[in-house]
Motif scaffolding. Structure first.
Motif, PDB file in Angstrom:
ATOM      1  N   MET A  67      -4.801  12.405  -2.800  1.00 19.58           N
ATOM      2  CA  MET A  67      -3.861  13.207  -2.130  1.00 19.58           C
ATOM      3  C   MET A  67      -2.823  13.834  -3.225  1.00 19.58           C
ATOM      4  O   MET A  67      -2.418  14.931  -3.228  1.00 19.58           O
ATOM      5  CB  MET A  67      -3.137  12.600  -1.014  1.00 19.58           C
ATOM      6  N   PRO A  68      -2.240  13.022  -3.904  1.00 25.44           N
ATOM      7  CA  PRO A  68      -1.255  13.486  -5.060  1.00 25.44           C
ATOM      8  C   PRO A  68      -2.154  14.729  -5.937  1.00 25.44           C
ATOM      9  O   PRO A  68      -1.567  15.512  -6.486  1.00 25.44           O
ATOM     10  CB  PRO A  68      -1.031  12.164  -5.832  1.00 25.44           C
ATOM     11  N   TYR A  69      -3.344  14.268  -6.594  1.00 26.58           N
ATOM     12  CA  TYR A  69      -4.098  15.204  -7.343  1.00 26.58           C
ATOM     13  C   TYR A  69      -4.305  16.753  -6.449  1.00 26.58           C
ATOM     14  O   TYR A  69      -4.156  17.635  -6.950  1.00 26.58           O
ATOM     15  CB  TYR A  69      -5.177  14.622  -7.793  1.00 26.58           C
TER      16      TYR A  69
ATOM     17  N   ILE B   1     -10.907  23.838  -9.378  1.00 26.88           N
ATOM     18  CA  ILE B   1     -12.063  22.791  -9.191  1.00 26.88           C
ATOM     19  C   ILE B   1     -11.344  21.523  -9.066  1.00 26.88           C
ATOM     20  O   ILE B   1     -12.000  20.775  -8.261  1.00 26.88           O
ATOM     21  CB  ILE B   1     -12.891  22.959 -10.904  1.00 26.88           C
ATOM     22  N   GLY B   2     -10.349  21.106  -9.663  1.00 23.53           N
ATOM     23  CA  GLY B   2      -9.507  19.795  -9.460  1.00 23.53           C
ATOM     24  C   GLY B   2      -9.102  19.737  -7.890  1.00 23.53           C
ATOM     25  O   GLY B   2      -9.550  18.965  -7.222  1.00 23.53           O
TER      26      GLY B   2
ATOM     27  N   LYS C 274     -12.346  14.694  -0.814  1.00 26.84           N
ATOM     28  CA  LYS C 274     -12.173  13.419  -0.666  1.00 26.84           C
ATOM     29  C   LYS C 274     -11.054  12.995   0.451  1.00 26.84           C
ATOM     30  O   LYS C 274     -11.022  11.978   0.626  1.00 26.84           O
ATOM     31  CB  LYS C 274     -11.872  12.679  -1.877  1.00 26.84           C
ATOM     32  N   LEU C 275     -10.634  14.389   1.085  1.00 22.93           N
ATOM     33  CA  LEU C 275      -9.603  14.046   2.062  1.00 22.93           C
ATOM     34  C   LEU C 275     -10.335  13.738   3.383  1.00 22.93           C
ATOM     35  O   LEU C 275     -11.473  14.132   3.650  1.00 22.93           O
ATOM     36  CB  LEU C 275      -8.863  15.201   1.916  1.00 22.93           C
ATOM     37  N   GLU C 276      -9.313  13.078   4.322  1.00 24.50           N
ATOM     38  CA  GLU C 276      -9.934  13.055   5.534  1.00 24.50           C
ATOM     39  C   GLU C 276      -9.986  14.369   6.301  1.00 24.50           C
ATOM     40  O   GLU C 276      -9.338  15.453   6.092  1.00 24.50           O
ATOM     41  CB  GLU C 276      -8.977  12.230   6.429  1.00 24.50           C
TER      42      GLU C 276
ATOM     43  N   ASP D 163      -3.625  11.744   6.054  1.00 24.70           N
ATOM     44  CA  ASP D 163      -4.694  11.261   5.457  1.00 24.70           C
ATOM     45  C   ASP D 163      -4.539   9.938   5.280  1.00 24.70           C
ATOM     46  O   ASP D 163      -5.905   9.273   5.405  1.00 24.70           O
ATOM     47  CB  ASP D 163      -4.730  11.861   3.898  1.00 24.70           C
ATOM     48  N   ALA D 164      -3.598   9.379   5.553  1.00 29.98           N
ATOM     49  CA  ALA D 164      -3.518   7.873   5.373  1.00 29.98           C
ATOM     50  C   ALA D 164      -3.714   7.250   7.074  1.00 29.98           C
ATOM     51  O   ALA D 164      -3.924   6.096   7.027  1.00 29.98           O
ATOM     52  CB  ALA D 164      -2.398   7.278   4.777  1.00 29.98           C
ATOM     53  N   GLY D 165      -3.518   8.273   8.011  1.00 27.13           N
ATOM     54  CA  GLY D 165      -3.717   7.633   9.361  1.00 27.13           C
ATOM     55  C   GLY D 165      -2.709   6.963   9.815  1.00 27.13           C
ATOM     56  O   GLY D 165      -2.753   5.989  10.745  1.00 27.13           O
TER      57      GLY D 165
END
Length: 276
Positions: free
Chosen positions: A44-46, A88-89, A96-98, A152-154
């Motif tokens: 998430m930070p990236y 790209i990053g 990878k996120l929900e 994202d962390a629910g």
């Protein structure tokens, strides 16, 4: 002299390519993760970091490139290459996120595009809508740095979430007014920024009041901690000083580096004090 000139070019590239802005966004995401005790997840930070580079460079250079008001010199080519790598990053991190986070992030992306591009002929983009720019920018930053990490962390949505959203919005609103004061003599009068509408003195007064409100909102939350009461006064003091000494004759580095370092400093204070 050569080494100083090289350093200045590299430093200007660092600022012009929005890396400093991206670090501020990264720091605010990390603050959110700490506040809500989210696991030390990096995607998430990236995503916020790389996405900010792409988004801000698109906003800054798209209109100029489309109207061909600038030529693609080495400086802009380097920024374009960096933005492509950042894209790209951001794409890898996005994957990878929900699912819910991906959907909401696309909504914020749409708002960014609306902010930049005119959707209909003979109309202005949202960036030029009178008096609305500061609210769109602050709203997007709240979304990326607070709403997305929570989704994202629910984490369950409670009253603390809404208090934090309000706090973050006020913080960003004041930070943006510092930029608006510095840019006062360059901004189109039709933008109707806060300093243009109410003057610099009143803008600073409003900023001081909002910083006080920002601090005391911490007392309304159920899951606050002593550490926040320790570092938030330092944050308020630093922002008060930046707001106090802001004027239209300051150099661009006052905002593009120093003011944008405030969220990074806030996070570093947290890390240092938390590890004492």
């Amino acid at each position: 002299f050569c080494s100083m000139s090289l350093f200045k070019r590299l430093f200007d590239f660092y600022l012009d390519s929005s890396i400093q802005t991206a670090l501020s966004c990264y720091a605010l995401v990390r603050m959110t993760q700490h506040m809500f005790q989210i696991e030390d997840s990096q995607h998430m930070p990236y995503f916020a970091f790389f996405g900010t580079i792409v988004g801000y460079n698109f906003v800054k250079y798209d209109a100029l490139a489309r109207t061909q008001k600038i030529k693609m010199g080495k400086h802009l080519i380097a920024i374009a290459v960096l933005s492509f790598v950042a894209f790209i990053g951001a794409a890898i991190s996005f994957y990878k996120l929900e699912n819910i986070t991906q959907v909401v992030s696309i909504a914020f992306l749409a708002l960014t595009v609306l902010y930049t591009l005119p959707f209909f002929p003979n109309t202005q983009n949202a960036r030029n809508w009178r008096g609305i720019k500061i609210y769109i920018v602050a709203f997007c930053w709240v979304g990326v740095t607070l709403v997305l990490p929570i989704l994202d962390a629910g984490i369950p949505i409670t009253s603390d979430f809404y208090w934090k959203c309000l706090q973050r919005f006020l913080l960003l609103f004041v930070l943006i007014t510092i930029f608006e004061i510095i840019d006062l003599k360059h901004d189109d009068p039709n933008l109707q920024t806060v300093p243009q509408k109410i003057g610099v003195k009143r803008t600073k007064l409003v900023g001081f009041i909002l910083l006080i409100v920002f601090y005391f909102l911490e007392f309304f939350q159920s899951r606050t901690e002593t550490l926040q009461f320790t570092i938030n006064p330092v944050l308020v003091l630093i922002m008060t000083l930046f707001l106090l000494f802001a004027n239209e004759n300051r150099s661009k580095y006052y905002t593009s580096f120093w003011a944008e370092s405030i969220p990074v400093l806030w996070y570093l204070l947290l890390v240092v004090i938390d590890n004492l």
